[in-house]
Design a protein around this motif. Structure first.
Motif, short mmCIF file in Angstrom:
data_model
loop_
_atom_site.label_atom_id
_atom_site.label_comp_id
_atom_site.label_asym_id
_atom_site.label_seq_id
_atom_site.Cartn_x
_atom_site.Cartn_y
_atom_site.Cartn_z
N VAL A 113 53.34 5.64 -2.92
CA VAL A 113 54.11 5.02 -4.00
C VAL A 113 54.82 3.79 -3.45
CG1 VAL A 113 56.00 5.30 -5.64
CG2 VAL A 113 54.37 7.16 -5.27
N GLY A 114 54.59 2.65 -4.11
CA GLY A 114 55.17 1.38 -3.66
C GLY A 114 54.31 0.63 -2.67
N ARG A 115 53.25 1.24 -2.20
CA ARG A 115 52.36 0.62 -1.21
C ARG A 115 51.34 -0.27 -1.91
NH1 ARG A 115 51.15 1.43 4.23
NH2 ARG A 115 52.62 3.15 4.32
N ILE A 116 51.00 -1.35 -1.23
CA ILE A 116 50.02 -2.30 -1.76
C ILE A 116 48.64 -1.94 -1.23
CG2 ILE A 116 49.32 -4.73 -1.78
CD1 ILE A 116 52.33 -5.40 -1.45
N GLY A 117 47.66 -2.00 -2.12
CA GLY A 117 46.28 -1.73 -1.76
C GLY A 117 45.35 -2.72 -2.43
N GLU A 118 44.07 -2.52 -2.22
CA GLU A 118 43.07 -3.39 -2.83
C GLU A 118 42.05 -2.52 -3.55
OE1 GLU A 118 39.36 -6.18 -1.53
OE2 GLU A 118 41.15 -6.23 -0.26
N VAL A 119 41.70 -2.91 -4.76
CA VAL A 119 40.73 -2.17 -5.54
C VAL A 119 39.35 -2.36 -4.90
CG1 VAL A 119 39.62 -1.91 -7.80
CG2 VAL A 119 42.08 -2.37 -7.66
N SER A 120 38.69 -1.27 -4.55
CA SER A 120 37.35 -1.35 -3.97
C SER A 120 36.28 -0.97 -4.99
CB SER A 120 37.24 -0.45 -2.73
OG SER A 120 37.51 0.89 -3.08
N VAL A 121 36.62 -0.07 -5.91
CA VAL A 121 35.75 0.28 -7.03
C VAL A 121 36.56 0.00 -8.29
CG1 VAL A 121 34.55 2.18 -8.20
CG2 VAL A 121 34.55 2.07 -5.70
N PRO A 122 36.02 -0.83 -9.21
CA PRO A 122 36.81 -1.23 -10.39
C PRO A 122 37.47 -0.04 -11.09
CG PRO A 122 34.68 -2.32 -10.38
CD PRO A 122 34.66 -1.32 -9.27
#
Length: 186
Positions: A113-122
């Motif tokens: 929670v609050g962590r930034i990520g990147e979408v790998s599968v839409p």
């Protein structure tokens, strides 16, 4: 007294051999036996430290008895002091540094929670996708749902808003697309 010191020395050496040969088995068998102790005292009283002290005391006492002219009381005091010194050296030189090297790749879903990520599968508006997070030195993929109920395409940076039913609820962090190499900056 020579027999007592020799017995301590032999006991310490035998403990070292048993530890080397059956260390993993004994560790699992005795798991949790020292949980009632806490803090640095627990680590200072580990079997390695205790048996090192016994071995050093036995060796020092045996050598001093055989090769010195000191009386029994003086030899006992010197052997105890040597054992304490040896135990302190083992604790500070081996046990304490090894505690600092222990690490874990485990994390709680709540940590996301609050962590930034990147979408790998839409991530569809009403369905599941996948988000990549950098946790420590590794990447982890998590099932993701849209928090705002909107489509989130691959490559978009997202922030985790909540966790529900084992899935992270994410919201787009920004409107521009990122590349896979940007995950390294996360």
């Amino acid at each position: 007294m020579l027999d007592v010191y020799a017995g301590m020395l032999v006991t310490g050496v035998l403990f070292a051999l048993v530890t080397v040969l059956f260390g993993d088995f004994l560790s699992n068998a005795l798991d949790g036996i020292f949980d009632w102790m806490s803090g640095d005292l627990h680590h200072a009283l580990q079997p390695m430290v205790i048996f090192s002290g016994i071995t050093v005391m036995g060796g020092a006492g045996w050598l001093l008895t055989r090769y010195s002219a000191f009386g029994t009381a003086v030899i006992l005091i010197l052997a105890v002091l040597t054992a304490i010194g040896g135990s302190i050296l083992i604790y500070l030189g081996y046990v304490k540094p090894m505690q600092n090297t222990e690490s874990s790749v485990a994390f709680s879903m709540r940590d996301l929670v609050g962590r930034i990520g990147e979408v790998s599968v839409p991530v569809p508006a009403s369905g599941c996708g996948e988000v990549v997070y950098r946790i420590g030195g590794s990447l982890t993929n998590q099932i993701a749902e849209s928090f705002d109920g909107e489509n989130i395409p691959s490559g978009v940076r997202v922030v985790t808003v909540d966790i529900r039913d084992g899935a992270v609820l994410v919201s787009p962090l920004d409107t521009h697309s990122t590349t896979r190499s940007d995950v390294n900056e996360l």
